[in-house]
Scaffold this motif. Structure first.
Motif, short mmCIF file in Angstrom:
data_model
loop_
_atom_site.label_atom_id
_atom_site.label_comp_id
_atom_site.label_asym_id
_atom_site.label_seq_id
_atom_site.Cartn_x
_atom_site.Cartn_y
_atom_site.Cartn_z
N PRO A 1 2.44 19.06 3.46
CA PRO A 1 3.01 18.51 2.29
C PRO A 1 3.99 17.46 2.51
CG PRO A 1 4.10 20.49 2.40
CD PRO A 1 3.11 20.46 3.64
N SER A 2 3.50 16.21 1.68
CA SER A 2 4.55 15.01 1.96
C SER A 2 5.88 15.15 1.17
CB SER A 2 3.87 13.89 1.23
OG SER A 2 4.48 12.60 1.34
N GLN A 3 6.75 14.74 1.90
CA GLN A 3 8.24 14.66 1.23
C GLN A 3 8.47 13.42 0.66
OE1 GLN A 3 9.73 17.65 1.28
NE2 GLN A 3 7.79 18.45 2.31
N ARG A 4 7.53 12.37 0.34
CA ARG A 4 8.04 10.98 -0.21
C ARG A 4 8.18 11.06 -1.56
NH1 ARG A 4 4.46 7.80 -2.64
NH2 ARG A 4 5.63 6.21 -1.99
N GLU A 5 8.78 10.20 -2.47
CA GLU A 5 9.23 10.37 -3.68
C GLU A 5 8.11 9.42 -4.11
OE1 GLU A 5 11.18 12.46 -5.35
OE2 GLU A 5 12.07 13.23 -3.69
N GLY B 1 -1.95 9.17 5.39
CA GLY B 1 -2.30 10.31 4.85
C GLY B 1 -1.60 10.66 3.49
N ASP B 2 -0.75 9.90 2.91
CA ASP B 2 -0.16 10.08 1.73
C ASP B 2 -1.27 9.89 0.71
OD1 ASP B 2 2.69 10.93 2.29
OD2 ASP B 2 2.80 8.77 3.08
N TYR B 3 -2.18 8.83 0.81
CA TYR B 3 -3.48 8.76 -0.06
C TYR B 3 -4.07 10.17 -0.49
CZ TYR B 3 -2.42 3.82 -1.04
OH TYR B 3 -1.91 2.78 -1.35
N LEU B 4 -4.11 11.08 0.52
CA LEU B 4 -4.92 12.23 0.27
C LEU B 4 -4.41 12.88 -0.99
CD1 LEU B 4 -5.27 13.58 3.92
CD2 LEU B 4 -6.82 12.46 2.67
N ASP B 5 -2.90 12.84 -1.31
CA ASP B 5 -2.30 13.08 -2.30
C ASP B 5 -3.17 13.16 -3.56
OD1 ASP B 5 -0.32 14.89 -1.39
OD2 ASP B 5 0.79 13.24 -0.62
N VAL B 6 -3.73 12.00 -3.84
CA VAL B 6 -4.07 11.34 -4.94
C VAL B 6 -5.66 11.16 -5.06
CG1 VAL B 6 -2.04 10.21 -5.69
CG2 VAL B 6 -3.86 8.88 -4.37
N ALA B 7 -6.19 11.29 -4.05
CA ALA B 7 -7.85 11.09 -3.76
C ALA B 7 -8.56 12.19 -4.57
CB ALA B 7 -8.28 11.05 -2.26
N ASP B 8 -9.48 11.72 -5.40
CA ASP B 8 -10.62 12.53 -5.78
C ASP B 8 -11.70 13.03 -4.84
OD1 ASP B 8 -9.43 12.43 -8.72
OD2 ASP B 8 -10.16 10.41 -8.52
N MET C 1 0.76 -1.26 0.05
CA MET C 1 -0.02 0.17 -0.02
C MET C 1 0.81 1.21 -0.12
SD MET C 1 -3.14 -1.19 -0.26
CE MET C 1 -4.01 0.42 0.46
N ILE C 2 1.87 1.35 0.81
CA ILE C 2 2.72 2.36 0.89
C ILE C 2 4.12 2.36 1.34
CG2 ILE C 2 1.86 2.78 3.20
CD1 ILE C 2 2.31 5.64 1.00
N ARG C 3 5.06 3.38 1.13
CA ARG C 3 6.45 3.48 1.70
C ARG C 3 6.32 4.68 2.04
NH1 ARG C 3 11.85 1.61 0.61
NH2 ARG C 3 11.74 2.78 -1.61
N ASP C 4 6.50 5.16 3.30
CA ASP C 4 6.50 6.40 3.56
C ASP C 4 7.98 7.05 3.25
OD1 ASP C 4 8.11 6.08 5.78
OD2 ASP C 4 6.40 6.06 7.16
N GLU C 5 8.27 8.21 3.57
CA GLU C 5 9.26 9.28 3.35
C GLU C 5 10.47 8.54 4.07
OE1 GLU C 5 9.68 13.38 4.90
OE2 GLU C 5 7.57 13.19 4.78
N LYS D 1 15.38 3.03 -3.41
CA LYS D 1 14.57 2.33 -4.51
C LYS D 1 15.10 1.36 -5.21
CE LYS D 1 11.06 1.71 -7.25
NZ LYS D 1 10.16 0.67 -6.87
N GLY D 2 16.29 1.40 -5.18
CA GLY D 2 17.06 0.14 -5.83
C GLY D 2 17.07 -1.12 -5.00
N ASP D 3 16.78 -0.95 -3.76
CA ASP D 3 16.71 -2.24 -3.03
C ASP D 3 15.24 -2.63 -2.74
OD1 ASP D 3 19.62 -2.31 -2.75
OD2 ASP D 3 19.61 -0.93 -1.08
N GLU D 4 14.29 -1.93 -3.14
CA GLU D 4 12.96 -2.15 -3.01
C GLU D 4 12.26 -2.60 -4.29
OE1 GLU D 4 9.87 -3.26 -1.74
OE2 GLU D 4 10.66 -2.41 0.07
N PRO D 5 12.03 -4.11 -4.31
CA PRO D 5 11.24 -4.41 -5.77
C PRO D 5 9.86 -4.03 -5.83
CG PRO D 5 11.44 -6.20 -3.82
CD PRO D 5 12.25 -5.17 -3.48
#
Length: 551
Positions: free
Chosen positions: A421-425, A389-396, A346-350, A358-362
């Motif tokens: 604002p979220s700092q995750r990539e 709360g990171d899903y709030l960025d994409v929710a309609d 579902m999620i990887r937070d910042e 990211k190179g070590d996370e498939p």
């Protein structure tokens, strides 16, 4: 009928297998009784019978002129009425579908008349035939139940019409979802909570559902007229709120309203996109030659995920597989509860992104793909979310449940995104790839049948026996009835007769599930029409299934 009576007299006190002599067709003047299968033992599955009553003696011929949905409701009503009458004798039973109304074979309408398909436990003393008791059962009690359940003057006509109209209205509401860009509709006044986890009846004195004005829509029905309620729009919708405020209760009502409900259930004004699929993590399940590269890639030891198989999937892998399988089967909406999901899917937070590169996370988490599902594949997603709360960025749309009532907090959620604002990539490195459907080896099913003596049986809603194999269905929360599971097994039976590989299993199963879908199946009364997405979901869980990537 006289022939049946004479045969039962003749076999009195004989070995139980003498009951096999009563197989056949019997004329009861106003209906015909077919004894299709006789149990071989008092402890075996009950005998299968059918009663066909001509329209001319029922007074119900007007039902043939009604809509398909109305007729499905009428057939369901007659089955329930027969079951109510048959409570007087525990030896007689008919398959029902709980609080839902599903196109089933317990009662069917044919040009000849009303056909009731039932089961009877033929009485015995030890392993000896009780002919006199069987005569009383089959020539007195059973005909009485058949006649009372299939004649207009013995039925509560107002109740019958109300039952059918409620089903017809739900079908009408469901047809309006797409044209109104909705995934689901929850009518005002609906009762969502159930009595308990093991009881599907509506909770007494529960808080009735009322839509917030900003999300309220009006749909039309042929019998109740205009109905107002909450329209869940297409796109990405979050259901949020504190614990015990009704988030999962709302999702449960939505996921189970792919089917219609009986009057008084509380959910008879709730309808959902019929191709909405609920997915979850499912540790230990099998995956067959599936392309998971959209969500999982560059595994350790250079293991590829574009043709991935395992007999023991992890939580994240199983959920990713279920999502991809659902897309392949034709799902148009995805339903998810955070509580039953794999967190790393579902999620990887910042902070975790900073710790593990990211190179070590498939895994590419869903939060980074969900917008692409909407924009590139036109697949909507409805998620119960309480911890990210990171899903709030994409929710309609964001719906908050408070004291079992919905609030539209979309605007507030957008303000929160600006203020915090979220700092995750975003970890989606490419567009969402699409893949042709996998092919399926039909003769492999035939081999399972041969080895298992051609046995097909539902074990409740949690297991399907097919030949010598069993499929575990305990994670499939949208299957309502063992009759659906049984029908899935017999659809596979038809599939097994086809030569070679099916190039598009979803399309081929859809062709089998036409209006007269049960015509090619055994004349059993415990079959109910499943969805294509569920037929394939079960097939994907059969450990001996043979899929391969399309050429």
């Amino acid at each position: 009928m006289d022939q049946l009576i004479n045969t039962l007299k003749k076999i009195e006190k004989q070995n139980y297998r003498a009951y096999q002599q009563i197989k056949g067709q019997y004329d009861f003047s106003d209906f015909t009784l077919h004894i299709d299968h006789v149990q071989g033992d008092p402890y075996a599955s009950a005998s299968r019978l059918r009663a066909i009553r001509p329209w001319s003696v029922t007074g119900l011929s007007w039902l043939q002129e009604q809509s398909t949905a109305y007729q499905v409701g009428a057939r369901d009503y007659i089955a329930r009425r027969f079951a109510e009458l048959a409570k007087q004798d525990a030896a007689i039973s008919i398959a029902l579908t709980g609080q839902t109304v599903i196109d089933s074979t317990a009662v069917i309408f044919t040009p000849q008349g009303v056909e009731i398909r039932l089961r009877v436990n033929l009485p015995a003393e030890g392993r000896s035939v009780l002919g006199k008791k069987s005569t009383n059962l089959l020539t007195f009690h059973l005909p009485k139940f058949i006649r009372r359940a299939t004649i207009e003057r013995e039925l509560d006509l107002d109740d019958l019409k109300r039952h059918c109209q409620v089903v017809e209205d739900q079908a009408a509401l469901r047809t309006q979802l797409a044209e109104n860009n909705l995934v689901a509709f929850i009518g005002n006044g609906s009762v969502l909570p159930r009595v308990a986890g093991n009881c599907d009846l509506p909770m007494k004195e529960a808080v009735a559902f009322v839509a917030p004005s900003s999300l309220e829509v009006t749909l039309q029905t042929p019998n109740q007229g205009a109905i107002k309620g909450l329209g869940v729009p297409k796109g990405i919708t979050l259901i949020v709120g504190g614990g015990f405020h009704g988030k999962s209760t709302l999702l449960s009502a939505i996921e189970r309203s792919i089917y219609d409900h009986i009057p008084g259930d509380g959910r008879e004004m709730i309808v959902t996109d019929c191709n909405a699929v609920k997915i979850r993590a499912e540790d230990g399940r099998c995956v067959h030659n599936l392309n998971l590269s959209n969500y999982i890639n560059h595994l350790p030891m250079n293991k590829q995920t574009d043709n991935f198989s395992t007999q023991d999937a992890s939580g994240s892998t199983s959920q990713a597989a279920w999502l991809q399988e659902s897309i392949e089967a034709g799902a148009s909406s995805i339903l998810i509860d955070e509580d039953t999901s794999a967190t790393n899917f579902m999620i990887r937070d910042e902070r975790m992104q900073a710790l593990v590169s990211k190179g070590d996370e498939p895994i590419t988490p869903l939060v980074d793909r969900i917008g692409q599902l909407r924009d590139e594949l036109d697949i909507s997603t409805l998620i119960v979310m309480g911890g990210s709360g990171d899903y709030l960025d994409v929710a309609d749309t964001v719906i908050q449940m408070s004291d079992y009532q919905p609030l539209d907090v979309t605007e507030k959620a957008q303000q929160v995104v600006v203020q915090h604002p979220s700092q995750r990539e975003n970890e989606s490195e490419s567009n969402l790839a699409t893949f042709p459907p996998r092919q399926f080896n039909c003769p492999a099913l035939q081999a399972l049948l041969v080895d298992g003596k051609f046995r097909v049986a539902a074990k409740g809603i949690d297991s399907l026996r097919f030949g010598k194999e069993y499929a575990d269905l305990s994670a499939l929360e949208q299957i309502e009835s063992s009759s659906e599971v049984h029908a899935i097994g017999w659809l596979w039976f038809q599939f097994a007769q086809q030569p070679g590989w099916s190039q598009n299993p979803a399309k081929d199963f859809a062709n089998l599930l036409h209006d007269e879908w049960f015509s090619a199946m055994p004349n059993y009364g415990d079959l109910a029409k499943p969805r294509v997405v569920d037929v394939l979901a079960v097939l994907n869980r059969m450990r001996k299934s043979q899929f391969k990537s399309a050429l």
